[in-house]
Design a protein around this motif. Structure first.
Motif, PDB file in Angstrom:
ATOM      1  N   VAL A  89       9.118   7.067  -7.557  1.00 55.93           N
ATOM      2  CA  VAL A  89       8.608   8.363  -8.014  1.00 55.93           C
ATOM      3  C   VAL A  89       7.200   8.568  -7.455  1.00 55.93           C
ATOM      4  CG1 VAL A  89       7.994   9.765 -10.014  1.00 55.93           C
ATOM      5  CG2 VAL A  89       9.975   8.247 -10.128  1.00 55.93           C
ATOM      6  N   ALA A  90       7.028   9.614  -6.649  1.00 58.39           N
ATOM      7  CA  ALA A  90       5.719   9.916  -6.060  1.00 58.39           C
ATOM      8  C   ALA A  90       4.702  10.181  -7.174  1.00 58.39           C
ATOM      9  CB  ALA A  90       5.829  11.138  -5.154  1.00 58.39           C
ATOM     10  N   GLY A  91       3.535   9.558  -7.040  1.00 62.10           N
ATOM     11  CA  GLY A  91       2.463   9.765  -8.005  1.00 62.10           C
ATOM     12  C   GLY A  91       2.546   8.904  -9.248  1.00 62.10           C
ATOM     13  N   SER A  92       3.487   7.948  -9.282  1.00 63.46           N
ATOM     14  CA  SER A  92       3.621   7.104 -10.479  1.00 63.46           C
ATOM     15  C   SER A  92       2.503   6.067 -10.584  1.00 63.46           C
ATOM     16  CB  SER A  92       4.973   6.392 -10.492  1.00 63.46           C
ATOM     17  OG  SER A  92       5.012   5.368  -9.497  1.00 63.46           O
ATOM     18  N   GLY A  93       1.958   5.686  -9.438  1.00 61.86           N
ATOM     19  CA  GLY A  93       0.934   4.638  -9.449  1.00 61.86           C
ATOM     20  C   GLY A  93       1.516   3.231  -9.460  1.00 61.86           C
ATOM     21  N   ILE A  94       2.843   3.136  -9.496  1.00 62.45           N
ATOM     22  CA  ILE A  94       3.513   1.833  -9.470  1.00 62.45           C
ATOM     23  C   ILE A  94       3.955   1.565  -8.031  1.00 62.45           C
ATOM     24  CG2 ILE A  94       5.430   0.422 -10.341  1.00 62.45           C
ATOM     25  CD1 ILE A  94       3.547   1.148 -12.581  1.00 62.45           C
ATOM     26  N   ALA A  95       3.334   0.570  -7.417  1.00 54.84           N
ATOM     27  CA  ALA A  95       3.686   0.176  -6.050  1.00 54.84           C
ATOM     28  C   ALA A  95       4.825  -0.840  -6.084  1.00 54.84           C
ATOM     29  CB  ALA A  95       2.466  -0.416  -5.349  1.00 54.84           C
ATOM     30  N   SER A  96       5.526  -0.964  -4.968  1.00 56.48           N
ATOM     31  CA  SER A  96       6.659  -1.894  -4.916  1.00 56.48           C
ATOM     32  C   SER A  96       6.214  -3.327  -5.163  1.00 56.48           C
ATOM     33  CB  SER A  96       7.393  -1.781  -3.586  1.00 56.48           C
ATOM     34  OG  SER A  96       6.526  -2.044  -2.513  1.00 56.48           O
ATOM     35  N   LEU A 156      -6.526  10.710 -18.612  1.00 57.72           N
ATOM     36  CA  LEU A 156      -5.206  10.086 -18.752  1.00 57.72           C
ATOM     37  C   LEU A 156      -4.833   9.339 -17.477  1.00 57.72           C
ATOM     38  CD1 LEU A 156      -2.655   9.565 -20.377  1.00 57.72           C
ATOM     39  CD2 LEU A 156      -1.791  11.803 -19.638  1.00 57.72           C
ATOM     40  N   GLN A 157      -5.157   9.927 -16.325  1.00 52.16           N
ATOM     41  CA  GLN A 157      -4.887   9.253 -15.057  1.00 52.16           C
ATOM     42  C   GLN A 157      -5.668   7.947 -14.957  1.00 52.16           C
ATOM     43  OE1 GLN A 157      -5.623  11.927 -11.786  1.00 52.16           O
ATOM     44  NE2 GLN A 157      -4.263  13.502 -12.595  1.00 52.16           N
ATOM     45  N   ARG A 158      -6.943   7.997 -15.319  1.00 49.53           N
ATOM     46  CA  ARG A 158      -7.781   6.785 -15.243  1.00 49.53           C
ATOM     47  C   ARG A 158      -7.319   5.724 -16.240  1.00 49.53           C
ATOM     48  NH1 ARG A 158     -13.541   9.858 -14.460  1.00 49.53           N
ATOM     49  NH2 ARG A 158     -13.309  10.191 -12.237  1.00 49.53           N
ATOM     50  N   THR A 159      -6.999   6.165 -17.442  1.00 48.32           N
ATOM     51  CA  THR A 159      -6.500   5.226 -18.455  1.00 48.32           C
ATOM     52  C   THR A 159      -5.209   4.577 -17.985  1.00 48.32           C
ATOM     53  OG1 THR A 159      -7.499   6.564 -20.215  1.00 48.32           O
ATOM     54  CG2 THR A 159      -5.777   5.003 -20.874  1.00 48.32           C
ATOM     55  N   THR A 160      -4.335   5.369 -17.402  1.00 48.53           N
ATOM     56  CA  THR A 160      -3.061   4.857 -16.899  1.00 48.53           C
ATOM     57  C   THR A 160      -3.287   3.820 -15.805  1.00 48.53           C
ATOM     58  OG1 THR A 160      -1.916   6.906 -17.462  1.00 48.53           O
ATOM     59  CG2 THR A 160      -0.871   5.507 -15.800  1.00 48.53           C
ATOM     60  N   THR A 161      -4.209   4.101 -14.894  1.00 45.04           N
ATOM     61  CA  THR A 161      -4.524   3.148 -13.821  1.00 45.04           C
ATOM     62  C   THR A 161      -5.032   1.828 -14.398  1.00 45.04           C
ATOM     63  OG1 THR A 161      -5.030   4.949 -12.290  1.00 45.04           O
ATOM     64  CG2 THR A 161      -5.914   2.781 -11.735  1.00 45.04           C
ATOM     65  N   VAL A 162      -5.909   1.901 -15.392  1.00 51.34           N
ATOM     66  CA  VAL A 162      -6.438   0.685 -16.030  1.00 51.34           C
ATOM     67  C   VAL A 162      -5.315  -0.093 -16.712  1.00 51.34           C
ATOM     68  CG1 VAL A 162      -7.921  -0.159 -17.913  1.00 51.34           C
ATOM     69  CG2 VAL A 162      -8.793   1.563 -16.320  1.00 51.34           C
ATOM     70  N   ILE A 163      -4.425   0.617 -17.403  1.00 46.01           N
ATOM     71  CA  ILE A 163      -3.327  -0.059 -18.106  1.00 46.01           C
ATOM     72  C   ILE A 163      -2.372  -0.711 -17.110  1.00 46.01           C
ATOM     73  CG2 ILE A 163      -1.331   0.268 -19.620  1.00 46.01           C
ATOM     74  CD1 ILE A 163      -2.919   2.511 -21.016  1.00 46.01           C
ATOM     75  N   ILE A 164      -2.056  -0.010 -16.013  1.00 42.10           N
ATOM     76  CA  ILE A 164      -1.153  -0.579 -15.000  1.00 42.10           C
ATOM     77  C   ILE A 164      -1.742  -1.874 -14.445  1.00 42.10           C
ATOM     78  CG2 ILE A 164      -0.215  -0.283 -12.667  1.00 42.10           C
ATOM     79  CD1 ILE A 164       0.021   2.748 -13.320  1.00 42.10           C
ATOM     80  N   TRP A 165      -3.001  -1.827 -14.016  1.00 42.89           N
ATOM     81  CA  TRP A 165      -3.635  -3.018 -13.432  1.00 42.89           C
ATOM     82  C   TRP A 165      -3.765  -4.141 -14.449  1.00 42.89           C
ATOM     83  CZ3 TRP A 165      -4.525  -4.450  -8.552  1.00 42.89           C
ATOM     84  CH2 TRP A 165      -4.363  -3.477  -7.567  1.00 42.89           C
TER      85      TRP A 165
END
Length: 192
Positions: A89-96, A156-165
């Protein structure tokens, strides 16, 4: 409850786990179709009811070998499947590579658990492993929330990035911690 009924695989905990498995499959269908809000709701139901089957099995003496294998398997399908579905999904922030780390860690820990418990040892889930699951679930929910409300607010985008990492880093660290724990248990088994 008699012993025969408590050992059957046809019981409430296994039915709950089967329902969670169906919900996990639904999430993996909804994400590629772009139904991010629905995927988030179904994911939340599947992830938040994880404790129910184990609680019921212990309380009513319905722990089975099938349940001990099927429940963690479904947990892995929910998380790994969601991460894999989000990669495309484009823009998900989840890389392979992130999804690969999540899947690799789960395969490693499952293999170690099989070796150790097959040898009579105990390799139950650690607190670190449970926190890893919480962060991974938070990452999936946060990504789906961002995708549902595009363009998402900057916070929300920044929070999501922090949570993913954070989820990816804790996934790596908990895998490392399990390897150390497995090495200790295997040394004890070899010394015995």
């Amino acid at each position: 409850m008699n012993n025969a009924s408590s050992r059957t695989i046809y019981n409430v905990p296994n039915a709950l786990t089967s329902a969670r498995f169906a919900l996990a499959i639904a999430v993996m269908v909804l994400i590629p179709l772009g139904y991010f809000g629905s995927a988030m709701v179904v994911f939340l139901i599947a992830a938040s009811t994880d404790w129910m089957d184990g609680y019921w099995a212990r309380k009513y003496g319905q722990v089975t070998k099938v349940g001990r294998i099927f429940d963690p398997f479904v947990d892995k399908i929910i998380i790994c499947g969601s991460f894999i579905a989000l990669v495309e999904v484009a823009g998900s922030g989840i890389a392979s590579w992130m999804a690969t780390i999540v899947v690799a860690r789960e395969l490693l820990v499952t293999s170690l658990r099989g070796i150790i418990e097959g040898g009579g040892g105990d390799f139950s889930a650690s607190q670190l492993g449970k926190w890893k699951m919480v962060l991974q679930c938070a990452a999936v929910v946060s990504v789906l929330l961002c995708l549902r409300y595009q363009p998402a607010e900057m916070w929300l985008q920044r929070t999501t990035t922090v949570i993913i990492w954070s989820a990816v880093l804790l996934t790596v660290y908990s895998g490392y911690d399990y390897v150390l724990a497995a090495a200790r248990v295997m040394r004890k088994q070899d010394d015995a």
